[in-house]
Design a protein around this motif. Sequence first.
Motif, PDB file in Angstrom:
ATOM      1  N   ALA A 160       0.812  -1.229   0.000  1.00  0.00           N
ATOM      2  CA  ALA A 160       0.000   0.000   0.000  1.00  0.00           C
ATOM      3  C   ALA A 160       0.836   1.264   0.000  1.00  0.00           C
ATOM      4  O   ALA A 160       0.558   2.220  -0.727  1.00  0.00           O
ATOM      5  N   GLU A 161       1.852   1.304   0.850  1.00  0.00           N
ATOM      6  CA  GLU A 161       2.671   2.516   0.950  1.00  0.00           C
ATOM      7  C   GLU A 161       3.872   2.490   0.021  1.00  0.00           C
ATOM      8  O   GLU A 161       4.735   3.377   0.069  1.00  0.00           O
ATOM      9  N   GLY A 162       3.963   1.461  -0.798  1.00  0.00           N
ATOM     10  CA  GLY A 162       5.134   1.316  -1.666  1.00  0.00           C
ATOM     11  C   GLY A 162       5.119   2.318  -2.802  1.00  0.00           C
ATOM     12  O   GLY A 162       4.086   2.868  -3.171  1.00  0.00           O
ATOM     13  N   GLY A 163       6.266   2.549  -3.388  1.00  0.00           N
ATOM     14  CA  GLY A 163       6.363   3.472  -4.514  1.00  0.00           C
ATOM     15  C   GLY A 163       7.697   3.309  -5.211  1.00  0.00           C
ATOM     16  O   GLY A 163       8.286   2.237  -5.234  1.00  0.00           O
ATOM     17  N   PHE A 164       8.174   4.390  -5.772  1.00  0.00           N
ATOM     18  CA  PHE A 164       9.452   4.391  -6.474  1.00  0.00           C
ATOM     19  C   PHE A 164      10.502   4.865  -5.478  1.00  0.00           C
ATOM     20  O   PHE A 164      10.627   6.058  -5.204  1.00  0.00           O
ATOM     21  N   SER A 165      11.262   3.902  -4.918  1.00  0.00           N
ATOM     22  CA  SER A 165      12.131   4.197  -3.779  1.00  0.00           C
ATOM     23  C   SER A 165      13.540   4.597  -4.199  1.00  0.00           C
ATOM     24  O   SER A 165      14.397   3.746  -4.478  1.00  0.00           O
ATOM     25  N   LEU A 166      13.794   5.915  -4.208  1.00  0.00           N
ATOM     26  CA  LEU A 166      15.155   6.372  -4.478  1.00  0.00           C
ATOM     27  C   LEU A 166      16.080   6.057  -3.308  1.00  0.00           C
ATOM     28  O   LEU A 166      17.304   5.985  -3.483  1.00  0.00           O
ATOM     29  N   THR A 167      15.502   5.840  -2.139  1.00  0.00           N
ATOM     30  CA  THR A 167      16.322   5.467  -0.982  1.00  0.00           C
ATOM     31  C   THR A 167      16.999   4.128  -1.227  1.00  0.00           C
ATOM     32  O   THR A 167      18.189   3.946  -0.921  1.00  0.00           O
ATOM     33  N   GLN A 168      16.254   3.183  -1.782  1.00  0.00           N
ATOM     34  CA  GLN A 168      16.854   1.886  -2.114  1.00  0.00           C
ATOM     35  C   GLN A 168      17.941   2.050  -3.160  1.00  0.00           C
ATOM     36  O   GLN A 168      19.027   1.453  -3.072  1.00  0.00           O
ATOM     37  N   LEU A 169      17.652   2.852  -4.166  1.00  0.00           N
ATOM     38  CA  LEU A 169      18.617   3.082  -5.236  1.00  0.00           C
ATOM     39  C   LEU A 169      19.884   3.733  -4.687  1.00  0.00           C
ATOM     40  O   LEU A 169      21.010   3.351  -5.037  1.00  0.00           O
ATOM     41  N   ASP A 170      19.717   4.696  -3.789  1.00  0.00           N
ATOM     42  CA  ASP A 170      20.872   5.368  -3.194  1.00  0.00           C
ATOM     43  C   ASP A 170      21.697   4.399  -2.352  1.00  0.00           C
ATOM     44  O   ASP A 170      22.934   4.496  -2.315  1.00  0.00           O
ATOM     45  N   SER A 171      21.025   3.451  -1.693  1.00  0.00           N
ATOM     46  CA  SER A 171      21.739   2.464  -0.893  1.00  0.00           C
ATOM     47  C   SER A 171      22.625   1.586  -1.767  1.00  0.00           C
ATOM     48  O   SER A 171      23.763   1.262  -1.401  1.00  0.00           O
ATOM     49  N   VAL A 172      22.118   1.213  -2.948  1.00  0.00           N
ATOM     50  CA  VAL A 172      22.923   0.410  -3.881  1.00  0.00           C
ATOM     51  C   VAL A 172      24.113   1.224  -4.385  1.00  0.00           C
ATOM     52  O   VAL A 172      25.244   0.731  -4.466  1.00  0.00           O
ATOM     53  N   ILE A 173      23.881   2.487  -4.723  1.00  0.00           N
ATOM     54  CA  ILE A 173      24.968   3.351  -5.197  1.00  0.00           C
ATOM     55  C   ILE A 173      26.044   3.494  -4.117  1.00  0.00           C
ATOM     56  O   ILE A 173      27.244   3.422  -4.400  1.00  0.00           O
ATOM     57  N   LYS A 195       8.250  13.938 -11.399  1.00  0.00           N
ATOM     58  CA  LYS A 195       7.532  13.709 -10.149  1.00  0.00           C
ATOM     59  C   LYS A 195       8.482  13.612  -8.963  1.00  0.00           C
ATOM     60  O   LYS A 195       8.204  14.113  -7.860  1.00  0.00           O
ATOM     61  N   LEU A 196       9.636  12.947  -9.186  1.00  0.00           N
ATOM     62  CA  LEU A 196      10.600  12.794  -8.094  1.00  0.00           C
ATOM     63  C   LEU A 196      11.165  14.140  -7.657  1.00  0.00           C
ATOM     64  O   LEU A 196      11.486  14.336  -6.472  1.00  0.00           O
ATOM     65  N   MET A 197      11.282  15.078  -8.585  1.00  0.00           N
ATOM     66  CA  MET A 197      11.855  16.384  -8.255  1.00  0.00           C
ATOM     67  C   MET A 197      10.939  17.202  -7.345  1.00  0.00           C
ATOM     68  O   MET A 197      11.370  18.200  -6.757  1.00  0.00           O
ATOM     69  N   GLU A 198       9.684  16.778  -7.209  1.00  0.00           N
ATOM     70  CA  GLU A 198       8.765  17.490  -6.325  1.00  0.00           C
ATOM     71  C   GLU A 198       9.074  17.233  -4.853  1.00  0.00           C
ATOM     72  O   GLU A 198       8.684  18.017  -3.979  1.00  0.00           O
ATOM     73  N   ASN A 199       9.798  16.126  -4.588  1.00  0.00           N
ATOM     74  CA  ASN A 199      10.169  15.779  -3.211  1.00  0.00           C
ATOM     75  C   ASN A 199      11.585  16.286  -2.954  1.00  0.00           C
ATOM     76  O   ASN A 199      12.504  16.008  -3.725  1.00  0.00           O
ATOM     77  N   SER A 200      11.772  17.041  -1.879  1.00  0.00           N
ATOM     78  CA  SER A 200      13.071  17.689  -1.644  1.00  0.00           C
ATOM     79  C   SER A 200      14.205  16.691  -1.464  1.00  0.00           C
ATOM     80  O   SER A 200      15.313  16.896  -1.992  1.00  0.00           O
ATOM     81  N   SER A 201      13.960  15.588  -0.720  1.00  0.00           N
ATOM     82  CA  SER A 201      15.039  14.605  -0.511  1.00  0.00           C
ATOM     83  C   SER A 201      15.378  13.877  -1.803  1.00  0.00           C
ATOM     84  O   SER A 201      16.556  13.632  -2.116  1.00  0.00           O
ATOM     85  N   ASP A 202      14.337  13.548  -2.590  1.00  0.00           N
ATOM     86  CA  ASP A 202      14.593  12.901  -3.878  1.00  0.00           C
ATOM     87  C   ASP A 202      15.313  13.853  -4.824  1.00  0.00           C
ATOM     88  O   ASP A 202      16.221  13.453  -5.565  1.00  0.00           O
ATOM     89  N   ARG A 203      14.890  15.132  -4.804  1.00  0.00           N
ATOM     90  CA  ARG A 203      15.526  16.129  -5.667  1.00  0.00           C
ATOM     91  C   ARG A 203      17.000  16.278  -5.321  1.00  0.00           C
ATOM     92  O   ARG A 203      17.851  16.371  -6.216  1.00  0.00           O
ATOM     93  N   HIS A 204      17.331  16.246  -4.045  1.00  0.00           N
ATOM     94  CA  HIS A 204      18.728  16.363  -3.625  1.00  0.00           C
ATOM     95  C   HIS A 204      19.554  15.191  -4.161  1.00  0.00           C
ATOM     96  O   HIS A 204      20.681  15.387  -4.654  1.00  0.00           O
ATOM     97  N   LEU A 205      18.994  13.965  -4.095  1.00  0.00           N
ATOM     98  CA  LEU A 205      19.713  12.787  -4.605  1.00  0.00           C
ATOM     99  C   LEU A 205      19.945  12.908  -6.105  1.00  0.00           C
ATOM    100  O   LEU A 205      21.059  12.681  -6.606  1.00  0.00           O
ATOM    101  N   ILE A 206      18.888  13.285  -6.826  1.00  0.00           N
ATOM    102  CA  ILE A 206      19.008  13.390  -8.285  1.00  0.00           C
ATOM    103  C   ILE A 206      20.036  14.439  -8.681  1.00  0.00           C
ATOM    104  O   ILE A 206      20.870  14.222  -9.581  1.00  0.00           O
ATOM    105  N   GLU A 207      20.004  15.570  -8.025  1.00  0.00           N
ATOM    106  CA  GLU A 207      20.968  16.628  -8.345  1.00  0.00           C
ATOM    107  C   GLU A 207      22.396  16.204  -8.018  1.00  0.00           C
ATOM    108  O   GLU A 207      23.340  16.551  -8.747  1.00  0.00           O
ATOM    109  N   THR A 208      22.559  15.447  -6.932  1.00  0.00           N
ATOM    110  CA  THR A 208      23.890  14.943  -6.574  1.00  0.00           C
ATOM    111  C   THR A 208      24.399  13.966  -7.626  1.00  0.00           C
ATOM    112  O   THR A 208      25.553  14.029  -8.049  1.00  0.00           O
ATOM    113  N   TRP A 209      23.528  13.062  -8.051  1.00  0.00           N
ATOM    114  CA  TRP A 209      23.936  12.085  -9.072  1.00  0.00           C
ATOM    115  C   TRP A 209      24.286  12.784 -10.383  1.00  0.00           C
ATOM    116  O   TRP A 209      25.283  12.442 -11.028  1.00  0.00           O
TER     117      TRP A 209
END
Length: 558
Positions: A351-364, A387-401
């Motif tokens: 139910a609460e699942g989605g596109f987890s950049l946290t998991q992706l960041d853990s692999v990186i 859509k991911l850029m709307e979330n500040s933590s996700d946006r920070h990860l994307i910009e860092t990558w």
Amino acid sequence: MGPNQRARALLLRLPPRSSRRRAPHTAMARRRGSKGPNPDLSRALTDCTRRGDSAAAMAAFDNAVSDPDAPARLAAHQYNQLLHLLATADRSSFPTPAAAARRVFDHMLQAGAPPSEATITSLARALLDYPDEAFHLVATMKDKHGLAPRLRSYSPVLAAFRRAGDASRAYAVEAHMAASGVSPEEPELAALLHVSSTAGHADKVYEYMHKLRQTVDCVTEDTAQVLEAWFRTDKAAMAGKPQWDAAEVKDAIVLNGGGCHQLGWLGTGPWTLQRVTSGPHGQCAGCKCRLASVDIDMDKTHRFADSVAALALERETKANFSHFQEWLEENKEYEAIVDGANIALYQQNFAEGGFSLTQLDSVITELRGRYHGKWPLVILHNKRIAKLMENSSDRHLIETWRANGALYTTPNGSNDDWYWLYAAIKLNCLLVTNDEMRDHIFELLGSSFFPKWKQRHRVKYTFNKGKAVLVMPPPYSSEIQESEVGSWHVPMEEKSGDERVRIWLCIGRTGTCKVPDKVPTTNGVVQEVPPNEASNGVQQSLQEDKADSRTGKRKDRE
């Protein structure tokens, strides 16, 4: 009771011919062969085949063909059944299958019954006491009967020349096989190795060892004994050169994908043979050398990349994929490609699942820890980014990558599979994904070496308390290997599949393994260290994930 009496008894069990013609053709009667010529013979042959009685079968044949009431021509399947029985006849109870088989085949040709490849193969097997005649039959079946020989046609002939110790004729059989487009498998290569060893042909033994390496991963006990017998001979001790160009050998191993150089026997002197096991990280328990993780060779790698690119350009917007190829040419310094969607969607079917950049960041993060801070290349579809850029933590990860050159976004309408697969092949690096790569895209590749490439390059993953755990490719390959100092390691079949108990032939000259712990030369894929304890501990978890529908495998396509 003699064979003629047995045959007559089989025929006498049947009702008179006239009453059989009047009997209804039930399904059971049809199954027993009442349709077609000589149903009596068919039943007799079936009974003889069940009992393995070649003598009685030949007596039934003789009675059938001498019967004035029988049709002049037998059915082709009856000839084939009889020839098959003669080919497998027990020589102790029926010592003359060759003469009988010749007679049956001559009758078949005179009756105008068309022989098949199975006919010629059975006849050749019956003639194994006369290998030249058997080879002639197989070699001329195309011209005489329009039949293409198969591997099973050649195999008994090679076995016969092996028993006769006739190397030159065995080589002629192999040459005819090649001309017919038929490739030998392990039994045939074992026969060629045996005759070459017996004849003392060191160069041919070397040639066939490499053909064996290219054909099978592990060898049977019979093949292992053939190899051991060769390496114990004086000819084997004398074969080889005392000096060689180490750099040339190393370069050859790289070009071949690791595991062999194919430059001939190295070293001189007697060989030492041991049957040993290997350690979990590929250290031979005999000579202490490290086994190699063998990849496809560089030529195949280049052709593989070109074939993937060609297919992608047909199915993707050409300008988009061409732009990616150009970008990749300018950005080659990656050790790993990351299938971003596969990781971000891993086990997110709740139910609460989605596109987890946290998991992706853990692999990186885990990859950077393994490769001294070096960034991998993450492939993500462009439609995810907005859509991911709307979330500040996700946006920070994307910009860092992006700032570190670790992200490539595939354009709208594209299939990101083509991008991450091509990048991993083109850059000859690792690919982090749990995708089994079995769908239609990968079927299009049609490559015989794709499974080997996948085993060598794919890194699977899972998560333990939020931390990524990577399962690297196997630290070594269970296949025949030739080292840069001329030693050989040959794995034997292990039915349990447990690599810990697999037996290896360790074959080397005294002092060949100079640096026991040295990682073997390969084709450049960075493997760094063997899997850590955490990785080893999640094998069962990965097996469960494989059967679970929640693998994160979704196509990013718009």
